[in-house]
Design a protein around this motif. Structure first.
Motif, PDB file in Angstrom:
ATOM      1  N   GLU A 183       0.828  -1.218   0.000  1.00 33.78           N
ATOM      2  CA  GLU A 183       0.000   0.000   0.000  1.00 33.78           C
ATOM      3  C   GLU A 183       0.855   1.257   0.000  1.00 33.78           C
ATOM      4  N   ARG A 184       1.746   1.361   0.966  1.00 34.98           N
ATOM      5  CA  ARG A 184       2.493   2.603   1.138  1.00 34.98           C
ATOM      6  C   ARG A 184       3.488   2.849   0.005  1.00 34.98           C
ATOM      7  N   LEU A 185       4.116   1.798  -0.511  1.00 38.05           N
ATOM      8  CA  LEU A 185       5.090   2.003  -1.589  1.00 38.05           C
ATOM      9  C   LEU A 185       4.405   2.257  -2.925  1.00 38.05           C
ATOM     10  N   LEU A 186       3.294   1.578  -3.181  1.00 39.88           N
ATOM     11  CA  LEU A 186       2.545   1.884  -4.391  1.00 39.88           C
ATOM     12  C   LEU A 186       2.010   3.315  -4.348  1.00 39.88           C
ATOM     13  N   GLN A 187       1.459   3.706  -3.220  1.00 38.67           N
ATOM     14  CA  GLN A 187       0.925   5.069  -3.124  1.00 38.67           C
ATOM     15  C   GLN A 187       2.017   6.108  -3.337  1.00 38.67           C
ATOM     16  N   ALA A 188       3.174   5.902  -2.701  1.00 42.30           N
ATOM     17  CA  ALA A 188       4.266   6.867  -2.844  1.00 42.30           C
ATOM     18  C   ALA A 188       4.725   6.964  -4.295  1.00 42.30           C
ATOM     19  N   GLY A 189       4.866   5.821  -4.954  1.00 43.43           N
ATOM     20  CA  GLY A 189       5.320   5.824  -6.339  1.00 43.43           C
ATOM     21  C   GLY A 189       4.286   6.375  -7.297  1.00 43.43           C
ATOM     22  N   LEU A 190       3.021   6.027  -7.086  1.00 42.80           N
ATOM     23  CA  LEU A 190       1.955   6.491  -7.984  1.00 42.80           C
ATOM     24  C   LEU A 190       1.684   7.980  -7.799  1.00 42.80           C
ATOM     25  N   ASP A 191       1.908   8.499  -6.600  1.00 46.46           N
ATOM     26  CA  ASP A 191       1.784   9.940  -6.383  1.00 46.46           C
ATOM     27  C   ASP A 191       2.798  10.705  -7.237  1.00 46.46           C
ATOM     28  N   GLN A 192       3.945  10.091  -7.489  1.00 49.83           N
ATOM     29  CA  GLN A 192       4.958  10.734  -8.335  1.00 49.83           C
ATOM     30  C   GLN A 192       4.562  10.696  -9.802  1.00 49.83           C
ATOM     31  N   VAL A 193       3.750   9.712 -10.180  1.00 51.55           N
ATOM     32  CA  VAL A 193       3.254   9.648 -11.559  1.00 51.55           C
ATOM     33  C   VAL A 193       2.241  10.764 -11.794  1.00 51.55           C
ATOM     34  N   GLN A 194       1.247  10.843 -10.912  1.00 52.84           N
ATOM     35  CA  GLN A 194       0.280  11.941 -10.957  1.00 52.84           C
ATOM     36  C   GLN A 194      -0.422  12.018  -9.614  1.00 52.84           C
TER      37      GLN A 194
END
Length: 205
Positions: A24-35
């Motif tokens: 959850e936390r790593l996907l959210q952090a990475g996807l926040d950088q996408v948009q």
């Protein structure tokens, strides 16, 4: 009309304190950088230790990859949570089955996280081979809502040599070596999903 609702991803394990919070936390952090704001990632457990924080060794993994582990509390998977989800990424095949027992309508939107990452790799290779432009013409949310069907269509091309390669080990109460194995199994899948998100993101206007 373009959808303004974030694409909602749910990661699922057993206690919701070791594996699914890391995802959850790593996907959210990475996807926040996408948009920023385009994705919402949450997690739940099939037999959750409700209210508990992320296990310390799992929190260390989150921090090592640049994520945040604060303000987390485990929660129990239920039908209401599933109704509010666009894509379910389970940590094992057993968890996938338990999700589908609660909501069979999610059959084509529920995968183990490792198999989903392999499916995205197949889709990426097909797009490169055909010189296709992978960038979505619709919003990121709408593009990802159509992605589960496309991923499922290549499932037969992403089968592992051993079915156990679909699963992520449960390290709970098993010591540091088990947590390292969890990281070794989980991190490549997370990175693969984030890679696909980046290469399919619309160009910045």
């Amino acid at each position: 009309m373009e959808s303004q609702q974030p694409f909602r991803i749910l990661t699922v394990c057993t206690g919701n304190i070791c594996r699914s919070p890391v995802a959850e936390r790593l996907l959210q952090a990475g996807l926040d950088q996408v948009q920023a704001g385009a994705f919402e990632v949450r997690s739940a457990g099939t037999r959750a230790m409700v209210g508990d924080p992320i296990q310390p060794l799992s929190a260390d993994i989150v921090h090592n990859f640049g994520g945040r582990s604060e303000a987390f509390a485990a929660r129990q998977l239920n039908s209401r949570i599933l109704r509010e989800t666009d894509l379910v990424l389970a940590m094992t095949q057993k968890h996938r089955g338990e999700v589908l027992q609660l909501d069979a309508s999610l059959l084509k939107r529920t995968f183990t996280i490792r198999e989903f990452a392999r499916m995205l790799a197949v889709l990426e290779s097909r797009e490169v081979a055909s010189d296709a432009d992978a960038a979505p013409s619709a919003s990121i949310g709408d593009f990802w809502r159509s992605l589960a069907t496309r991923a499922a269509s290549v499932r037969h091309l992403a089968l592992p040599g051993d079915p156990s390669e679909n699963d992520v080990i449960d390290p709970y109460r098993r010591g540091e070596d088990a947590y390292r194995q969890m990281e070794d199994e989980l991190a490549p899948a997370i990175l693969g999903i984030l890679r696909y998100a980046r290469i399919t993101a619309p160009a910045t206007r």
